[in-house]
Design a protein around this motif. Sequence first.
Motif, short mmCIF file in Angstrom:
data_model
loop_
_atom_site.label_atom_id
_atom_site.label_comp_id
_atom_site.label_asym_id
_atom_site.label_seq_id
_atom_site.Cartn_x
_atom_site.Cartn_y
_atom_site.Cartn_z
N ALA A 89 -0.35 4.74 -9.15
CA ALA A 89 -0.85 4.30 -7.84
C ALA A 89 -2.03 5.17 -7.44
O ALA A 89 -2.14 6.32 -7.87
CB ALA A 89 0.24 4.39 -6.77
N CYS A 90 -2.89 4.61 -6.61
CA CYS A 90 -3.96 5.41 -6.01
C CYS A 90 -4.26 4.84 -4.62
O CYS A 90 -4.03 3.66 -4.35
CB CYS A 90 -5.21 5.43 -6.88
SG CYS A 90 -5.98 3.83 -7.13
N TRP A 91 -4.73 5.72 -3.76
CA TRP A 91 -5.03 5.36 -2.38
C TRP A 91 -6.34 6.03 -1.99
O TRP A 91 -6.74 7.03 -2.58
CB TRP A 91 -3.94 5.86 -1.44
CG TRP A 91 -2.57 5.35 -1.69
CD1 TRP A 91 -1.98 4.26 -1.09
CD2 TRP A 91 -1.58 5.90 -2.55
NE1 TRP A 91 -0.70 4.11 -1.55
CE2 TRP A 91 -0.42 5.11 -2.46
CE3 TRP A 91 -1.56 7.00 -3.42
CZ2 TRP A 91 0.74 5.36 -3.17
CZ3 TRP A 91 -0.40 7.26 -4.14
CH2 TRP A 91 0.73 6.45 -4.01
N ARG A 92 -6.94 5.52 -0.95
CA ARG A 92 -8.17 6.12 -0.40
C ARG A 92 -7.98 6.27 1.11
O ARG A 92 -7.74 5.29 1.82
CB ARG A 92 -9.36 5.21 -0.70
CG ARG A 92 -10.66 5.65 -0.08
CD ARG A 92 -11.40 6.60 -0.98
NE ARG A 92 -12.72 6.89 -0.40
CZ ARG A 92 -13.25 8.07 -0.38
NH1 ARG A 92 -12.64 9.09 -0.94
NH2 ARG A 92 -14.43 8.26 0.16
N PHE A 131 -10.24 12.61 6.28
CA PHE A 131 -9.14 11.67 6.13
C PHE A 131 -9.42 10.27 6.68
O PHE A 131 -8.62 9.37 6.50
CB PHE A 131 -7.87 12.21 6.80
CG PHE A 131 -7.28 13.42 6.12
CD1 PHE A 131 -7.94 14.10 5.11
CD2 PHE A 131 -6.04 13.88 6.50
CE1 PHE A 131 -7.39 15.21 4.49
CE2 PHE A 131 -5.47 14.99 5.89
CZ PHE A 131 -6.14 15.65 4.89
N GLY A 132 -10.50 10.08 7.39
CA GLY A 132 -10.79 8.77 7.97
C GLY A 132 -9.93 8.51 9.20
O GLY A 132 -9.21 9.38 9.68
N GLN A 133 -10.00 7.28 9.69
CA GLN A 133 -9.22 6.94 10.89
C GLN A 133 -7.75 6.82 10.54
O GLN A 133 -7.38 6.66 9.39
CB GLN A 133 -9.73 5.65 11.50
CG GLN A 133 -9.47 4.40 10.69
CD GLN A 133 -10.02 3.16 11.37
OE1 GLN A 133 -10.71 3.25 12.37
NE2 GLN A 133 -9.73 2.01 10.81
N ASP A 134 -6.91 6.93 11.55
CA ASP A 134 -5.46 6.87 11.37
C ASP A 134 -5.08 5.61 10.58
O ASP A 134 -5.56 4.52 10.86
CB ASP A 134 -4.79 6.87 12.75
CG ASP A 134 -3.29 6.76 12.65
OD1 ASP A 134 -2.69 7.47 11.82
OD2 ASP A 134 -2.71 5.96 13.40
N SER A 135 -4.20 5.79 9.60
CA SER A 135 -3.77 4.66 8.76
C SER A 135 -3.20 3.51 9.57
O SER A 135 -3.26 2.36 9.14
CB SER A 135 -2.71 5.13 7.75
OG SER A 135 -3.23 6.08 6.87
N TYR A 136 -2.60 3.80 10.72
CA TYR A 136 -1.99 2.76 11.54
C TYR A 136 -2.91 2.25 12.65
O TYR A 136 -2.51 1.40 13.43
CB TYR A 136 -0.70 3.27 12.19
CG TYR A 136 0.48 3.49 11.28
CD1 TYR A 136 0.47 3.10 9.94
CD2 TYR A 136 1.62 4.10 11.76
CE1 TYR A 136 1.56 3.32 9.13
CE2 TYR A 136 2.73 4.32 10.95
CZ TYR A 136 2.69 3.93 9.63
OH TYR A 136 3.78 4.15 8.84
#
Length: 142
Positions: A43-46, A100-105
């Motif tokens: 798996a990979c995520w960004r 980290f960018g904006q909140d995942s949610y």
Amino acid sequence: QTGNKRPQELHETRRAMGLDQWAIAHKNINILGHPTKVVREIACWRKHNRLQGWAESVYKQQGGTEEFNFVPIDLTLEDIITLEESVKCGKLPETAGFFFGQDSYSDMNHYFEFNYERDKQFCQSAKQLIRDGWQIFYNSWW
């Protein structure tokens, strides 16, 4: 300027800014009488910052004290089951970081389109791989 860069350099430049995460499966097997470590990315995520926060809490529970950046952690079956429950219930911890960018949610449509199914699939795959004798490692770089 990107005109003179080779494809690999472009890839490295693009990935240099931000949170990249991946999970790797390791298994030692015997191939024609030779012990061999098989490694595969599962798996990979960004910029999935909530997953990063969850992983950092696992790292600290395992005794980690250094900055959690490019530090592999060994995930147990219990860890994966806990992650799966957190994913299903929308309970991954809010986690902030400059890269980290904006909140995942923050955009649930985006989360469900890009991360939710990937997270669930990762958990299913990781559980089966652990049952089949593989070790699962999570790592990240920002």
